[in-house]
Design a protein around this motif. Structure first.
Motif: not given
Length: 237
Positions: A32-36
């Motif tokens: 989710m951090t990478m997608l965000g």
């Protein structure tokens, strides 16, 4: 009285690190951090720029009421009351210790991520990471609170058999409702990006799972020995 054996620090660390659900949540948090950081920007921008009906009428009531449901100064007293009552009933510090460890762990995780990532605030329409000091939108603390704090309340109630199954199911639905309501209100008010909220919930879920795992590793009789007053002891010691 037979001495209660504590697990070693290495045993506790390995127990936490080897938990499968915690590993999956940690991977989800990284993803989710990478997608965000970029791939979810179209979704974030779309939800942030969509028309807000009844903005002038709803803005202040939403700020003062629904947006506070998952705030710490509302959720923590709920957890505190439940933990204190269960501690008294069972003459054990375990509910208080678990509540404190879970909250401190979650706040530490979220704070470190906020300060390290420095994401721009939704009200400024800047979803990029590393915008500099003062930009602490990612991940959402309210999203983490909804899962961790209210999740701890539900876990303690289940752990100490304080409610019947049908009540527990209703409480679980309430937690889901609180998380969804908090997300919708935060997006409507431009307080958070969509990915902030989802990542915050994953972070809260990770902290909750580690707290549950820690409870399983602490000997059941340990915290009872710390209790300074005599009285009825609960069934789960």
């Amino acid at each position: 009285m037979r001495a209660v054996k504590w697990p070693s620090v290495s045993e506790i660390a390995w127990g936490l690190a080897s938990d499968r659900i915690a590993i999956m949540l940690a991977v989800a948090l990284i993803m989710m951090t990478m997608l965000g950081a970029g791939p979810l920007h179209p979704v974030d921008n779309f939800l942030n720029e969509i028309h807000r009906p009844y903005w002038e009428v709803l803005r202040e009531p939403l700020i003062y009421w629904p947006d506070n449901v998952a705030s710490r100064y509302v959720a923590l007293p709920v957890l505190g009351v439940v933990a204190l009552q269960l501690a008294y009933w069972h003459r054990s510090w375990r509910p208080i210790v678990l509540g404190a460890v879970g909250v401190v762990g979650m706040m530490s995780l979220v704070s470190i991520m906020k300060l390290a990532i420095n994401r721009g605030h939704a009200k400024y329409y800047t979803p990029e990471f590393f915008e500099g000091p003062g930009n602490v939108a990612f991940p959402s603390g309210h999203g983490a609170n909804a899962i961790l704090i209210y999740g701890l309340v539900l876990f303690l109630i289940i752990r100490f058999g304080a409610a019947r199954p049908h009540i527990i199911r209703r409480l679980a639905f309430c937690i889901v409702g609180i998380a969804l309501l908090q997300s919708a209100v935060s997006i409507y008010l431009h307080f958070h990006w969509f990915s902030d909220l989802v990542t915050g919930m994953v972070a809260g879920g990770l902290a909750l799972r580690l707290t549950v795992r820690l409870d399983r590793m602490i000997p059941h009789g340990r915290t009872v020995e710390w209790w300074p007053w005599y009285g009825r002891k609960g069934p789960l010691q």
